[in-house]
Scaffold this active site. Structure first.
Site, PDB file in Angstrom:
ATOM      1  N   ASP A  51      -2.563   1.205   5.402  1.00 44.31           N
ATOM      2  CA  ASP A  51      -2.692  -0.149   5.937  1.00 44.31           C
ATOM      3  C   ASP A  51      -2.725  -0.111   7.460  1.00 44.31           C
ATOM      4  O   ASP A  51      -1.921   0.581   8.091  1.00 44.31           O
ATOM      5  CB  ASP A  51      -1.515  -1.023   5.493  1.00 44.31           C
ATOM      6  CG  ASP A  51      -1.564  -2.399   6.133  1.00 44.31           C
ATOM      7  OD1 ASP A  51      -2.451  -3.194   5.758  1.00 44.31           O
ATOM      8  OD2 ASP A  51      -0.751  -2.659   7.038  1.00 44.31           O
TER       9      ASP A  51
ATOM     10  N   TYR B 242      -2.600  -3.729  15.888  1.00 42.89           N
ATOM     11  CA  TYR B 242      -1.790  -2.542  16.120  1.00 42.89           C
ATOM     12  C   TYR B 242      -2.426  -1.671  17.204  1.00 42.89           C
ATOM     13  O   TYR B 242      -3.357  -0.900  16.959  1.00 42.89           O
ATOM     14  CB  TYR B 242      -1.628  -1.729  14.836  1.00 42.89           C
ATOM     15  CG  TYR B 242      -1.003  -2.467  13.685  1.00 42.89           C
ATOM     16  CD1 TYR B 242      -0.224  -3.608  13.884  1.00 42.89           C
ATOM     17  CD2 TYR B 242      -1.184  -2.025  12.369  1.00 42.89           C
ATOM     18  CE1 TYR B 242       0.353  -4.280  12.816  1.00 42.89           C
ATOM     19  CE2 TYR B 242      -0.598  -2.692  11.300  1.00 42.89           C
ATOM     20  CZ  TYR B 242       0.160  -3.813  11.531  1.00 42.89           C
ATOM     21  OH  TYR B 242       0.723  -4.476  10.469  1.00 42.89           O
TER      22      TYR B 242
ATOM     23  N   LYS C 179      -6.629  -6.244   8.514  1.00 43.14           N
ATOM     24  CA  LYS C 179      -6.235  -7.645   8.602  1.00 43.14           C
ATOM     25  C   LYS C 179      -7.216  -8.463   9.435  1.00 43.14           C
ATOM     26  O   LYS C 179      -7.949  -7.917  10.257  1.00 43.14           O
ATOM     27  CB  LYS C 179      -4.819  -7.734   9.170  1.00 43.14           C
ATOM     28  CG  LYS C 179      -3.819  -6.915   8.344  1.00 43.14           C
ATOM     29  CD  LYS C 179      -2.420  -7.004   8.878  1.00 43.14           C
ATOM     30  CE  LYS C 179      -1.476  -6.151   8.049  1.00 43.14           C
ATOM     31  NZ  LYS C 179      -1.671  -4.706   8.276  1.00 43.14           N
TER      32      LYS C 179
END
Length: 328
Positions: A51, A56, A82
């Site tokens: 993931d 990030y 995401k």
């Protein structure tokens, strides 16, 4: 490693997966070499679910995850990223501080609309350098991140058009599943009541310490066959370090109340000759709707140490004994 399916889809994930925030430089710098070594350690341990997110390291985690997975046979792993944030280039002195050390030179703009989600999806393809993304999570929708006023706007974007984008991507076969990637229970219940989703990546709200998900969410997930992926299994560290000075809970210093609860839990674990961290890692998978627990680190040694905790036999009596000290 055991395999569990995602919702009503045929998609299957290993029961433990790799969370990519740390290799994006969360809280401390992570070099390219350390990121690759840590990802290889996860692979060697049997993890086949990875993931990541644009947030990030402002694209850094996606780039590194893609660099690592590009040499792996595509059918051998599951990848999630995401949507909800778009990256925009800025001068280095304007890169915002979201606790990422040496991120890429971008800032983030929230956009949960149809167009925003479609753009984020395409941009993730480019950063990953891969041609298939299995799961998309709507990242950090909710009052926890945005506050009441702004979240009203963003949630309207999502429900009015953003969910349609996700449904189109799944119907077309571009993705296999979609859901939410959040830190709160309330927004999950709000969205589930209005839109069908396959899964929820829930960070910190179904742990040995924090049982907020038991306030209705687990029941709804069972009824609708929605899978949970659990992040933040150590609640920002305190369930791994114990109630030491400076221990963190929920992304900040632990309060005296939290320290006291964990101190009581640790005494129970020690009385049974088991590490508290072992009970914390294994706890979520006792619930059948939990498909996966994510482990996030940028150190191979930490990952190896955590995987060793899976070999510890944690008696049911320990989970029963710590229950009075949990948060609900």
């Amino acid at each position: 490693m055991d395999i569990r399916t995602i919702g009503k889809t045929p998609l299957a994930v290993t029961q433990f997966g790799f969370g990519g925030a740390a290799i994006g430089g969360l809280y401390r710098e992570c070099t390219q070499e350390a990121a690759m070594e840590t990802l290889q350690t996860a692979w060697d341990a049997g993890m086949r679910y990875f993931d990541t997110a644009p947030f990030y390291g402002f694209g850094l985690s996606e780039r590194r995850t893609g660099d690592f997975l590009r040499s792996k046979p595509r059918e051998t792993y599951v990848l999630s990223t995401k949507v909800g944030r778009l990256l925009r280039p800025v001068p280095e002195n304007q890169v915002p501080d979201y606790s990422y050390v040496n991120p890429l030179p971008f800032t983030v703009d929230y956009d949960y609309s149809y167009d925003g989600i479609m753009r984020a999806f395409e941009f993730s393809y480019a950063r990953l350098g891969l041609n298939k993304i299995d799961i998309l999570y709507v990242h950090d929708i909710g009052v926890y991140t945005h506050g009441v006023e702004k979240n009203t706007v963003y949630q309207r974007q999502l429900l009015d058009s953003g969910m349609r984008a996700l449904d189109e991507l799944k119907t077309s076969g571009a993705i296999s599943a979609y859901g939410l990637g959040v830190n709160e229970v309330e927004v999950c219940l709000d969205v589930i009541a209005r839109s069908p989703i396959d899964c929820i990546l829930l960070a910190g709200r179904y742990s040995l310490l924090d049982r907020a998900a038991e306030r209705g969410l687990l029941e709804v997930c069972r009824e609708r066959k929605i899978s949970l992926v659990i992040g933040g299994v150590f609640n920002s560290g305190i369930l791994a370090t114990g109630p030491v000075p400076g221990a963190n809970f929920d992304y900040g210093p632990a309060s005296d109340d939290i320290l006291g609860r964990v101190r009581s839990m640790q005494k129970i674990a020690e009385a049974n000759s088991i590490p508290l961290a072992a009970a914390a890692m294994q706890f979520p998978l006792r619930e059948p709707v939990v498909a996966n627990v994510l482990i996030g680190t940028a150190k191979p040694s930490s990952l190896t140490r955590n995987m060793e905790l899976l070999k510890v036999d944690v008696p049911d009596s320990v989970y029963a004994a710590v229950e009075p000290f949990t948060i609900r």
